[in-house]
Design a protein around this motif. Sequence first.
Motif, PDB file in Angstrom:
ATOM      1  N   SER A   1       1.161  18.327   0.420  1.00 47.82           N
ATOM      2  CA  SER A   1       1.792  17.135   1.387  1.00 47.82           C
ATOM      3  C   SER A   1       3.143  16.843   0.845  1.00 47.82           C
ATOM      4  CB  SER A   1       0.727  16.155   1.325  1.00 47.82           C
ATOM      5  OG  SER A   1       1.237  14.927   2.042  1.00 47.82           O
ATOM      6  N   ALA A   2       3.744  16.305   1.697  1.00 48.00           N
ATOM      7  CA  ALA A   2       5.144  15.616   1.464  1.00 48.00           C
ATOM      8  C   ALA A   2       4.883  14.183   0.884  1.00 48.00           C
ATOM      9  CB  ALA A   2       6.059  15.370   2.782  1.00 48.00           C
ATOM     10  N   ASN A   3       3.657  13.436   0.885  1.00 51.80           N
ATOM     11  CA  ASN A   3       3.550  12.373   0.564  1.00 51.80           C
ATOM     12  C   ASN A   3       2.846  12.159  -0.772  1.00 51.80           C
ATOM     13  OD1 ASN A   3       3.840  11.213   3.119  1.00 51.80           O
ATOM     14  ND2 ASN A   3       1.738  11.711   3.832  1.00 51.80           N
ATOM     15  N   ALA A   4       3.455  11.534  -1.863  1.00 48.25           N
ATOM     16  CA  ALA A   4       3.049  11.415  -2.958  1.00 48.25           C
ATOM     17  C   ALA A   4       1.727  11.062  -3.356  1.00 48.25           C
ATOM     18  CB  ALA A   4       4.104  10.504  -3.863  1.00 48.25           C
ATOM     19  N   LEU A   5       1.144  11.633  -4.386  1.00 43.66           N
ATOM     20  CA  LEU A   5      -0.297  11.134  -4.799  1.00 43.66           C
ATOM     21  C   LEU A   5      -0.396   9.426  -5.090  1.00 43.66           C
ATOM     22  CD1 LEU A   5      -3.084  12.440  -5.619  1.00 43.66           C
ATOM     23  CD2 LEU A   5      -2.282  12.280  -7.994  1.00 43.66           C
ATOM     24  N   SER A   6      -1.596   8.741  -4.618  1.00 42.61           N
ATOM     25  CA  SER A   6      -1.764   7.415  -4.595  1.00 42.61           C
ATOM     26  C   SER A   6      -1.730   7.064  -6.238  1.00 42.61           C
ATOM     27  CB  SER A   6      -3.006   7.212  -4.070  1.00 42.61           C
ATOM     28  OG  SER A   6      -3.197   7.489  -2.705  1.00 42.61           O
ATOM     29  N   PRO A   7      -1.257   5.965  -6.595  1.00 41.54           N
ATOM     30  CA  PRO A   7      -1.055   5.383  -7.887  1.00 41.54           C
ATOM     31  C   PRO A   7      -2.562   5.459  -8.448  1.00 41.54           C
ATOM     32  CG  PRO A   7       0.052   4.114  -6.280  1.00 41.54           C
ATOM     33  CD  PRO A   7      -0.646   4.955  -5.465  1.00 41.54           C
ATOM     34  N   PHE A   8      -2.508   5.563  -9.914  1.00 40.72           N
ATOM     35  CA  PHE A   8      -3.974   5.441 -10.494  1.00 40.72           C
ATOM     36  C   PHE A   8      -3.733   3.901 -10.992  1.00 40.72           C
ATOM     37  CE2 PHE A   8      -2.904  10.000 -10.813  1.00 40.72           C
ATOM     38  CZ  PHE A   8      -4.177  10.699 -11.081  1.00 40.72           C
ATOM     39  N   SER A   9      -5.443   3.536 -10.865  1.00 44.00           N
ATOM     40  CA  SER A   9      -5.417   2.025 -11.480  1.00 44.00           C
ATOM     41  C   SER A   9      -5.772   1.931 -13.013  1.00 44.00           C
ATOM     42  CB  SER A   9      -6.415   1.391 -10.647  1.00 44.00           C
ATOM     43  OG  SER A   9      -6.725   0.158 -11.180  1.00 44.00           O
TER      44      SER A   9
ATOM     45  N   GLY B   1       0.733  16.654  -4.119  1.00 46.70           N
ATOM     46  CA  GLY B   1       0.642  15.333  -3.479  1.00 46.70           C
ATOM     47  C   GLY B   1      -0.589  14.777  -3.034  1.00 46.70           C
ATOM     48  N   THR B   2      -0.675  14.188  -1.830  1.00 44.30           N
ATOM     49  CA  THR B   2      -2.212  13.584  -1.307  1.00 44.30           C
ATOM     50  C   THR B   2      -2.962  14.577  -1.050  1.00 44.30           C
ATOM     51  OG1 THR B   2      -1.200  13.164   0.784  1.00 44.30           O
ATOM     52  CG2 THR B   2      -0.919  11.389  -0.730  1.00 44.30           C
ATOM     53  N   ALA B   3      -2.484  15.920  -0.571  1.00 44.62           N
ATOM     54  CA  ALA B   3      -3.202  17.121  -0.289  1.00 44.62           C
ATOM     55  C   ALA B   3      -3.826  17.737  -1.554  1.00 44.62           C
ATOM     56  CB  ALA B   3      -2.441  18.048   0.635  1.00 44.62           C
ATOM     57  N   THR B   4      -4.555  16.997  -2.319  1.00 43.84           N
ATOM     58  CA  THR B   4      -5.141  17.616  -3.674  1.00 43.84           C
ATOM     59  C   THR B   4      -6.120  18.510  -3.534  1.00 43.84           C
ATOM     60  OG1 THR B   4      -6.917  15.744  -3.736  1.00 43.84           O
ATOM     61  CG2 THR B   4      -4.705  15.298  -4.860  1.00 43.84           C
TER      62      THR B   4
ATOM     63  N   VAL C   1      -0.304   3.130 -12.216  1.00 49.62           N
ATOM     64  CA  VAL C   1       0.841   4.135 -12.719  1.00 49.62           C
ATOM     65  C   VAL C   1       0.944   5.074 -11.617  1.00 49.62           C
ATOM     66  CG1 VAL C   1      -0.737   5.567 -13.850  1.00 49.62           C
ATOM     67  CG2 VAL C   1       1.638   5.645 -14.529  1.00 49.62           C
ATOM     68  N   ARG C   2       2.280   5.771 -11.247  1.00 46.63           N
ATOM     69  CA  ARG C   2       2.531   6.702 -10.207  1.00 46.63           C
ATOM     70  C   ARG C   2       2.742   8.022 -10.930  1.00 46.63           C
ATOM     71  NH1 ARG C   2       2.958   4.854  -5.203  1.00 46.63           N
ATOM     72  NH2 ARG C   2       4.111   6.881  -4.619  1.00 46.63           N
ATOM     73  N   MET C   3       2.177   8.927 -10.268  1.00 44.57           N
ATOM     74  CA  MET C   3       2.311  10.331 -10.795  1.00 44.57           C
ATOM     75  C   MET C   3       2.794  11.020  -9.409  1.00 44.57           C
ATOM     76  SD  MET C   3       0.010  11.423 -13.914  1.00 44.57           S
ATOM     77  CE  MET C   3      -1.609  10.401 -13.415  1.00 44.57           C
ATOM     78  N   ASP C   4       3.979  10.612  -9.104  1.00 43.60           N
ATOM     79  CA  ASP C   4       4.409  11.271  -7.576  1.00 43.60           C
ATOM     80  C   ASP C   4       5.225  12.597  -7.533  1.00 43.60           C
ATOM     81  OD1 ASP C   4       6.676  10.293  -9.024  1.00 43.60           O
ATOM     82  OD2 ASP C   4       7.093   8.805  -7.666  1.00 43.60           O
ATOM     83  N   ILE C   5       5.429  13.294  -8.598  1.00 42.04           N
ATOM     84  CA  ILE C   5       5.976  14.686  -8.782  1.00 42.04           C
ATOM     85  C   ILE C   5       5.010  15.642  -7.986  1.00 42.04           C
ATOM     86  CG2 ILE C   5       6.775  16.370 -10.184  1.00 42.04           C
ATOM     87  CD1 ILE C   5       6.750  14.264 -12.437  1.00 42.04           C
ATOM     88  N   THR C   6       5.668  16.330  -6.932  1.00 41.58           N
ATOM     89  CA  THR C   6       4.990  17.387  -6.481  1.00 41.58           C
ATOM     90  C   THR C   6       5.896  18.824  -6.633  1.00 41.58           C
ATOM     91  OG1 THR C   6       6.278  17.227  -4.426  1.00 41.58           O
ATOM     92  CG2 THR C   6       4.419  15.814  -4.732  1.00 41.58           C
TER      93      THR C   6
END
Length: 335
Positions: A193-201, A139-142, A208-213
Amino acid sequence: MSAISFGDMAASLRNMRMTAQVKQDLDRYNYEVASGEKYDLAEAVSGDFAPLASIERALRTLSSYDTAIQEASLFATAMQTSFESVSTHVEELSSTLMTASTNADATSVSVAASDARTRFDAVVSTLNTRIGDRSLLSGTATGKTSLISADDMMADLLTAVSGATTVEDVGIIVDDWFMSAGGGYETVAYQGSANALSPFSLGEDETVRMDITALDEAVRETLKGLALASLVDEGVFENDVSAQASLLRSSGEALMGAQSGLADLQARVGSVEARIEEASLANTAMTYSYETAKSEIISADAYESASMLTQTETQLQLMYTLTARMSQLSLADYL
């Protein structure tokens, strides 16, 4: 009628001025032939640089989008490759476990359990894949690795099932550990993180969202199935081959059920890859259009520049020849 001629000093100055002009022209055409661009851009745009500045700004923007697209593509490709690897492990192992549970002999059970433990390590390692300094499934905790090591996960599971006396009890405990909210998987195993990764511009107003964790249900189901069989390799029901075979069957069934979830994940990532590819093609087409427009403004006519270069070189050589001959003139030649 008397003729008017230049004096020696005036003629010398005139020759110097002409030579300087020819040399300047030579520099100009040399530059245009070598670079393919016009020597005097101000003249080419009639002093109005606004269109050219606009094109340059658009090209810089497209270049930044191209960098973002490449980053998104790399991320999506790595994620797809990871899920393909996990899916292969699951597909191969599930059939092995079902066969071993049907045979229910000590050798088959031992070999299948050992295979499951090895694949459990491999799958955890795959899910912890990083691209550069970024974790794929955190997620956001890359900056954090998605999961603890397979050994640490197995150690916690062994503690959890240590009091279980039946295959059903082990199944319930492991299912609760992996699938329940606030269970061992969420509190101990997952480090992201429980929060999904921010979208790619990908472009202006396009993301585009890659919100798989690693918290995804399909991932948890997969690890649960692998863990059930791995517990047999760790010595659970060590003296009861029948119970171990039953646990392997439960593991095989769990993995067979997880395959559809993994396929869905691969399809989701594939959809993202398709959008990234479309954005890349559109960005390339726009870049080409702007590059073409810029080229029409700044590019010199190669044939014309080469012709003028040859003409100017000839003119300069002629001037040097005349100057050399004139420098050799003397009064004695005429007496």
